[in-house]
Design a protein around this motif. Structure first.
Motif, PDB file in Angstrom:
ATOM      1  N   PHE A  69       0.828  -1.192   0.000  1.00  0.00           N
ATOM      2  CA  PHE A  69       0.000   0.000   0.000  1.00  0.00           C
ATOM      3  C   PHE A  69       0.866   1.246   0.000  1.00  0.00           C
ATOM      4  CE2 PHE A  69      -1.764  -3.493   2.378  1.00  0.00           C
ATOM      5  CZ  PHE A  69      -3.039  -3.660   1.816  1.00  0.00           C
ATOM      6  N   LEU A  70       0.455   2.217  -0.806  1.00  0.00           N
ATOM      7  CA  LEU A  70       1.077   3.537  -0.741  1.00  0.00           C
ATOM      8  C   LEU A  70       0.348   4.334   0.331  1.00  0.00           C
ATOM      9  CD1 LEU A  70       1.556   4.507  -4.498  1.00  0.00           C
ATOM     10  CD2 LEU A  70       3.371   4.294  -2.794  1.00  0.00           C
ATOM     11  N   VAL A  71       1.088   4.863   1.292  1.00  0.00           N
ATOM     12  CA  VAL A  71       0.476   5.662   2.350  1.00  0.00           C
ATOM     13  C   VAL A  71       1.212   6.994   2.451  1.00  0.00           C
ATOM     14  CG1 VAL A  71      -0.293   3.650   3.658  1.00  0.00           C
ATOM     15  CG2 VAL A  71       1.915   4.696   4.189  1.00  0.00           C
ATOM     16  N   HIS A  72       0.481   8.027   2.871  1.00  0.00           N
ATOM     17  CA  HIS A  72       1.052   9.368   3.033  1.00  0.00           C
ATOM     18  C   HIS A  72       0.713   9.853   4.439  1.00  0.00           C
ATOM     19  CE1 HIS A  72       2.541  13.321   2.091  1.00  0.00           C
ATOM     20  NE2 HIS A  72       2.659  13.036   0.800  1.00  0.00           N
ATOM     21  N   ASP A  73       1.731  10.236   5.195  1.00  0.00           N
ATOM     22  CA  ASP A  73       1.506  10.687   6.566  1.00  0.00           C
ATOM     23  C   ASP A  73       1.419  12.202   6.681  1.00  0.00           C
ATOM     24  OD1 ASP A  73       4.094  11.529   6.212  1.00  0.00           O
ATOM     25  OD2 ASP A  73       4.975  10.263   7.780  1.00  0.00           O
ATOM     26  N   GLN A  75       3.567  14.203   5.285  1.00  0.00           N
ATOM     27  CA  GLN A  75       4.884  14.730   4.943  1.00  0.00           C
ATOM     28  C   GLN A  75       5.605  13.867   3.913  1.00  0.00           C
ATOM     29  OE1 GLN A  75       6.079  15.024   9.297  1.00  0.00           O
ATOM     30  NE2 GLN A  75       6.907  16.986   8.578  1.00  0.00           N
ATOM     31  N   HIS A  76       5.432  12.547   4.034  1.00  0.00           N
ATOM     32  CA  HIS A  76       6.138  11.632   3.139  1.00  0.00           C
ATOM     33  C   HIS A  76       5.197  10.525   2.682  1.00  0.00           C
ATOM     34  CE1 HIS A  76       9.818  13.591   4.488  1.00  0.00           C
ATOM     35  NE2 HIS A  76       9.459  13.341   5.742  1.00  0.00           N
ATOM     36  N   GLU A  77       5.438  10.042   1.467  1.00  0.00           N
ATOM     37  CA  GLU A  77       4.699   8.900   0.932  1.00  0.00           C
ATOM     38  C   GLU A  77       5.643   7.708   0.857  1.00  0.00           C
ATOM     39  OE1 GLU A  77       1.313   8.479  -2.424  1.00  0.00           O
ATOM     40  OE2 GLU A  77       3.306   8.956  -3.220  1.00  0.00           O
ATOM     41  N   GLN A  78       5.146   6.545   1.239  1.00  0.00           N
ATOM     42  CA  GLN A  78       5.973   5.359   1.216  1.00  0.00           C
ATOM     43  C   GLN A  78       5.136   4.127   0.898  1.00  0.00           C
ATOM     44  OE1 GLN A  78       7.477   4.229   5.144  1.00  0.00           O
ATOM     45  NE2 GLN A  78       5.968   5.574   6.119  1.00  0.00           N
ATOM     46  N   LEU A  79       5.813   3.072   0.452  1.00  0.00           N
ATOM     47  CA  LEU A  79       5.171   1.798   0.145  1.00  0.00           C
ATOM     48  C   LEU A  79       5.340   0.875   1.347  1.00  0.00           C
ATOM     49  CD1 LEU A  79       3.731   0.362  -2.246  1.00  0.00           C
ATOM     50  CD2 LEU A  79       5.964  -0.582  -2.874  1.00  0.00           C
ATOM     51  N   VAL A  80       4.230   0.389   1.894  1.00  0.00           N
ATOM     52  CA  VAL A  80       4.276  -0.392   3.134  1.00  0.00           C
ATOM     53  C   VAL A  80       3.446  -1.662   2.989  1.00  0.00           C
ATOM     54  CG1 VAL A  80       4.557   1.713   4.506  1.00  0.00           C
ATOM     55  CG2 VAL A  80       2.273   0.748   4.163  1.00  0.00           C
ATOM     56  N   THR A  81       3.531  -2.513   4.008  1.00  0.00           N
ATOM     57  CA  THR A  81       2.694  -3.706   4.102  1.00  0.00           C
ATOM     58  C   THR A  81       1.716  -3.524   5.259  1.00  0.00           C
ATOM     59  OG1 THR A  81       4.318  -4.773   5.559  1.00  0.00           O
ATOM     60  CG2 THR A  81       4.509  -5.194   3.184  1.00  0.00           C
ATOM     61  N   ALA A  82       0.841  -4.492   5.429  1.00  0.00           N
ATOM     62  CA  ALA A  82      -0.135  -4.443   6.518  1.00  0.00           C
ATOM     63  C   ALA A  82       0.138  -5.589   7.489  1.00  0.00           C
ATOM     64  CB  ALA A  82      -1.555  -4.557   5.976  1.00  0.00           C
ATOM     65  N   ARG A  83      -0.296  -5.400   8.734  1.00  0.00           N
ATOM     66  CA  ARG A  83      -0.179  -6.446   9.734  1.00  0.00           C
ATOM     67  C   ARG A  83      -0.953  -7.689   9.300  1.00  0.00           C
ATOM     68  NH1 ARG A  83       1.348  -4.426  14.895  1.00  0.00           N
ATOM     69  NH2 ARG A  83       3.227  -3.192  14.483  1.00  0.00           N
ATOM     70  N   GLY A  84      -0.470  -8.846   9.717  1.00  0.00           N
ATOM     71  CA  GLY A  84      -1.067 -10.107   9.304  1.00  0.00           C
ATOM     72  C   GLY A  84      -2.538 -10.236   9.635  1.00  0.00           C
ATOM     73  N   LYS A  85      -2.975  -9.632  10.748  1.00  0.00           N
ATOM     74  CA  LYS A  85      -4.371  -9.778  11.165  1.00  0.00           C
ATOM     75  C   LYS A  85      -5.337  -9.174  10.158  1.00  0.00           C
ATOM     76  CE  LYS A  85      -4.519  -5.501  13.911  1.00  0.00           C
ATOM     77  NZ  LYS A  85      -4.806  -4.906  15.231  1.00  0.00           N
TER      78      LYS A  85
END
Length: 390
Positions: A69-73, A75-85
């Motif tokens: 997932f691309l997420v933006h906080d 200030q910055h955008e980054q490519l991340v994963t999600a928790r297993g649950k």
């Protein structure tokens, strides 16, 4: 004046940071201010900088890439994963989607914050099945201020399809606006606007040309800074061309509609949150070929208000509007006040929504049976271990 949001106050930056504490405060302010630009609503909870309980950072999902997932906080955008649950079957309805607000922890999406709304449909591939209605939910976009229903004034134009889009949007708790693109193909597209008005009661309808930039000015009130708008429509309806026109540059690839079959090609393959120069946020979507309903909040009356009003005057409360005596809807069809094809569309949608509601009830009953089966097994185990009093 500053912008107050729960326990955070953002003030204009007029001084240089004098120490580490001041630098941290400014970082928090910049983060919160950036989230406001991404559409953060002060009604959201927790506060936009961090979750005080777990130190998690708030961010918005700006794109989905398979299992990343691309997420933006802010200030910055980054490519991340999600928790297993979040990948578990029981959490599919809260699986991150474009537009979601999420809590980030150590570079992963830990949880999805409550949604204002979610534009969902039944997953494609159900056409031709024995039973109508989808068996899998597909969340298109979330936390929307409006949904642009895009319909091209070529072979794509279909009042019946617009009716289905309206019901889909209403059932998801979203606000629709109909855009009739490719208005440059007609010397006077007014007749198309009038025909759309006859099936989209109270919904704004605009005939536009993204190529010639005609009719675009009235869209400005829908695209205020921080507002989020999703586009839905068939492939080739002109969604990507519209995005490029609103952005003032080519962001999305476009292709011509096939002249042989009148169908478009999927040029948009992802759902991304696009920032427009004026500060609005736009979510383009791949073309939809099957408009399958998912949400069962029966809001067909929002799409068919005249039929719903007449239904209240039918002789029988459970009138199906097919051959019953004293049916005010059939009488209106005979007099020409209601078009028969519109009644047919209403009846079909009601049948689909009733089936979905019935299936949900059956699923709930099945879950209840499984729960009591588990309780029964637990009681048997307790008896065997002597923990239950005789």
């Amino acid at each position: 004046m500053g912008i107050t949001m729960q326990n955070i106050t953002i003030k204009p930056n007029t001084t240089q940071p004098s120490n580490t504490s001041e630098t941290g405060k400014m970082s928090t302010q910049n983060h919160a201010h950036g989230l406001i630009a991404l559409g953060w609503d002060p009604a959201h909870s927790p506060s936009p900088d961090r979750d005080p309980d777990g130190g998690k950072i708030v961010a918005r999902v700006t794109g989905v890439r398979k299992n990343r997932f691309l997420v933006h906080d802010g200030q910055h955008e980054q490519l991340v994963t999600a928790r297993g649950k979040l990948y578990q079957a029981g959490n599919k309805d809260l699986f991150p989607a474009t537009g979601d607000w999420v809590l980030m922890n150590e570079g992963q999406i830990a949880s999805v914050l409550p949604r204002k709304n979610a534009l969902s449909r039944g997953a494609s591939g159900q056409q031709g099945k024995k039973e109508s209605g989808a068996v899998k939910n597909q969340v298109i976009a979330t936390n929307l201020d409006r949904v642009f229903i895009v319909c091209g004034l070529d072979r794509d134009f279909s009042p019946r399809r617009i009716e289905r889009y309206l019901t889909l949007v209403y059932n998801c708790g979203c606000t629709p606006v109909v855009l009739l693109t490719k208005a440059d193909l007609h010397a006077d597209p007014t007749s198309f606007v009038h025909e759309t008005d006859s099936v989209a009661f109270g919904v704004p309808v605009h005939a536009i040309s993204a190529i010639n930039k005609e009719g675009m000015a009235p869209l400005a009130p829908y695209l205020e800074p921080g507002s989020t708008v999703a586009l839905i429509g068939s492939s080739g309806a002109g969604k990507s061309t519209l995005v490029n026109a609103l952005a003032g540059k080519e962001i999305q690839a476009t292709k011509e509609v096939s002249h042989a079959v009148g169908k478009g090609v999927h040029t948009t393959t992802t759902r991304d949150l696009i920032r427009l120069p004026g500060g609005a946020l736009l979510i383009d979507n791949p073309g939809i070929r099957e408009i399958a309903f998912w949400d069962t909040d029966d809001n067909a009356q929002s799409t068919f208000p005249e039929i719903e009003a007449l239904s209240e005057m039918c002789r029988f409360s459970d009138c199906t509007h097919t051959n019953e005596p004293g049916c005010r809807v059939l009488e209106a069809c005979e007099s020409g006040d209601v078009r028969r094809e519109r009644l047919a569309s209403y009846t079909k949608q009601k049948r689909e929504l009733d089936y979905l509601a019935l299936r949900e009830t059956k699923s709930a009953d099945r879950l209840e049976k499984e729960r009591w089966k588990w309780v029964s097994l637990e009681m048997k185990q307790m008896k065997k271990s002597g923990k239950m009093q005789k």
